[in-house]
Design a protein around this motif. Sequence first.
Motif, mmCIF file in Angstrom:
data_model
loop_
_atom_site.group_PDB
_atom_site.id
_atom_site.type_symbol
_atom_site.label_atom_id
_atom_site.label_comp_id
_atom_site.label_asym_id
_atom_site.label_seq_id
_atom_site.Cartn_x
_atom_site.Cartn_y
_atom_site.Cartn_z
ATOM 1 N N GLY A 13 50.909 17.121 51.386
ATOM 2 C CA GLY A 13 49.970 16.043 51.687
ATOM 3 C C GLY A 13 48.644 16.585 52.172
ATOM 4 N N LYS A 14 48.225 16.152 53.358
ATOM 5 C CA LYS A 14 46.940 16.564 53.912
ATOM 6 C C LYS A 14 47.003 17.869 54.699
ATOM 7 N N ILE A 15 48.184 18.500 54.731
ATOM 8 C CA ILE A 15 48.370 19.704 55.546
ATOM 9 C C ILE A 15 48.536 20.922 54.642
ATOM 10 N N ALA A 16 47.768 21.976 54.918
ATOM 11 C CA ALA A 16 47.900 23.249 54.221
ATOM 12 C C ALA A 16 48.569 24.254 55.156
ATOM 13 N N LEU A 17 49.505 25.008 54.631
ATOM 14 C CA LEU A 17 50.226 26.028 55.401
ATOM 15 C C LEU A 17 49.874 27.395 54.844
ATOM 16 N N LEU A 18 49.267 28.238 55.669
ATOM 17 C CA LEU A 18 48.925 29.601 55.294
ATOM 18 C C LEU A 18 49.875 30.541 56.022
ATOM 19 N N THR A 19 50.623 31.327 55.263
ATOM 20 C CA THR A 19 51.646 32.196 55.839
ATOM 21 C C THR A 19 51.280 33.658 55.654
ATOM 22 N N LEU A 20 51.250 34.408 56.757
ATOM 23 C CA LEU A 20 51.086 35.859 56.687
ATOM 24 C C LEU A 20 52.386 36.453 56.175
ATOM 25 N N ASP A 21 52.300 37.292 55.153
ATOM 26 C CA ASP A 21 53.515 37.818 54.521
ATOM 27 C C ASP A 21 53.354 39.309 54.253
ATOM 28 N N ARG A 22 53.352 40.053 55.331
ATOM 29 C CA ARG A 22 53.270 41.512 55.256
ATOM 30 C C ARG A 22 54.293 42.080 56.243
ATOM 31 N N VAL A 23 55.531 41.691 56.014
ATOM 32 C CA VAL A 23 56.598 41.908 56.992
ATOM 33 C C VAL A 23 56.787 43.385 57.314
ATOM 34 N N ALA A 24 56.684 44.246 56.314
ATOM 35 C CA ALA A 24 56.917 45.677 56.539
ATOM 36 C C ALA A 24 55.928 46.272 57.533
ATOM 37 N N LYS A 25 54.778 45.641 57.681
ATOM 38 C CA LYS A 25 53.751 46.091 58.624
ATOM 39 C C LYS A 25 53.649 45.159 59.826
ATOM 40 N N ARG A 26 54.679 44.376 60.067
ATOM 41 C CA ARG A 26 54.671 43.380 61.146
ATOM 42 C C ARG A 26 53.431 42.490 61.040
ATOM 43 N N ASN A 27 53.063 42.194 59.790
ATOM 44 C CA ASN A 27 51.925 41.316 59.473
ATOM 45 C C ASN A 27 50.600 41.818 60.041
ATOM 46 N N ALA A 28 50.461 43.156 60.110
ATOM 47 C CA ALA A 28 49.182 43.735 60.518
ATOM 48 C C ALA A 28 48.099 43.322 59.522
ATOM 49 N N LEU A 29 46.897 43.137 60.029
ATOM 50 C CA LEU A 29 45.794 42.623 59.227
ATOM 51 C C LEU A 29 44.977 43.763 58.629
ATOM 52 N N ASN A 30 45.055 43.911 57.310
ATOM 53 C CA ASN A 30 44.191 44.858 56.615
ATOM 54 C C ASN A 30 43.014 44.107 56.010
ATOM 55 N N ASP A 31 42.091 44.845 55.402
ATOM 56 C CA ASP A 31 40.889 44.209 54.854
ATOM 57 C C ASP A 31 41.228 43.195 53.777
ATOM 58 N N GLU A 32 42.186 43.515 52.928
ATOM 59 C CA GLU A 32 42.568 42.611 51.847
ATOM 60 C C GLU A 32 43.057 41.276 52.403
#
Length: 258
Positions: A13-32
Amino acid sequence: MDLPPSLRATRSGKIALLTLDRVAKRNALNDETMLGMERFFTHLPADVACVVIAAEGEHFCSGLDLSEMSGRDTLDGVRHSRMWHRVFEQVEFGPVPVVSALKGAVVGGGLELAAATHLRVAERSTFYALPEGMRGIFVGGGASVRVPRLIGVARMADLMLTGRRYDAEEGAAIGLSHYLVDDGTGVKVALDLAARIAENAAQTNFAIIQALPRIAEANPREGYFMEAMMAAIAQGTDDAKDRMQAFLDGRAEKVTDR
């Protein structure tokens, strides 16, 4: 939407769900991942009213992917930090409210991401830390601005100087989360809150995320004027008039119904 493998977007509906999916890196944030998050928020469909940010695996986000730092010189470091500022600006001052569903590690850049969201739901497994002092670096994704607003400069300095770790209950007590829930329920609670937010008038949600923080930072004289202007703009819409009439007619939901 063109997103990297480390991000997954779904919609209800009106809700968007954004899921971090980098489990092997404990969802660490890279540039990509960061640039994908920016694309997500800058290309949201106009009829999305709220976003929930969640994560796969046991951890919300363990912070910056340190493996990408080794080759940067000082100027590259400044540019990289400013890129993070730009992305999280889209979270905090984007078109709609954002709710984060926290669990496990909310560390370093993960806390910076969480602090940019408008509501934070923490499962009991959640823990918070800013280990930059242990790594010889300094926060670069907006933590020195956003986190002190939540917990104060002294508590943030303690986190960075000592490597202190707050658990979920301590984090809720000092203001790092709004809701403390049982493990495994964070996403559901976040989606329920998002559904409630999506029922609000769009002009009011926009005023809350865009005007309210600016008013709070202004001097009182300017703040009162901005408040008056925003109140007049909101109440002057046809939607507001319809909602107020529904309340006067006894057709609207009451606060005690929630």
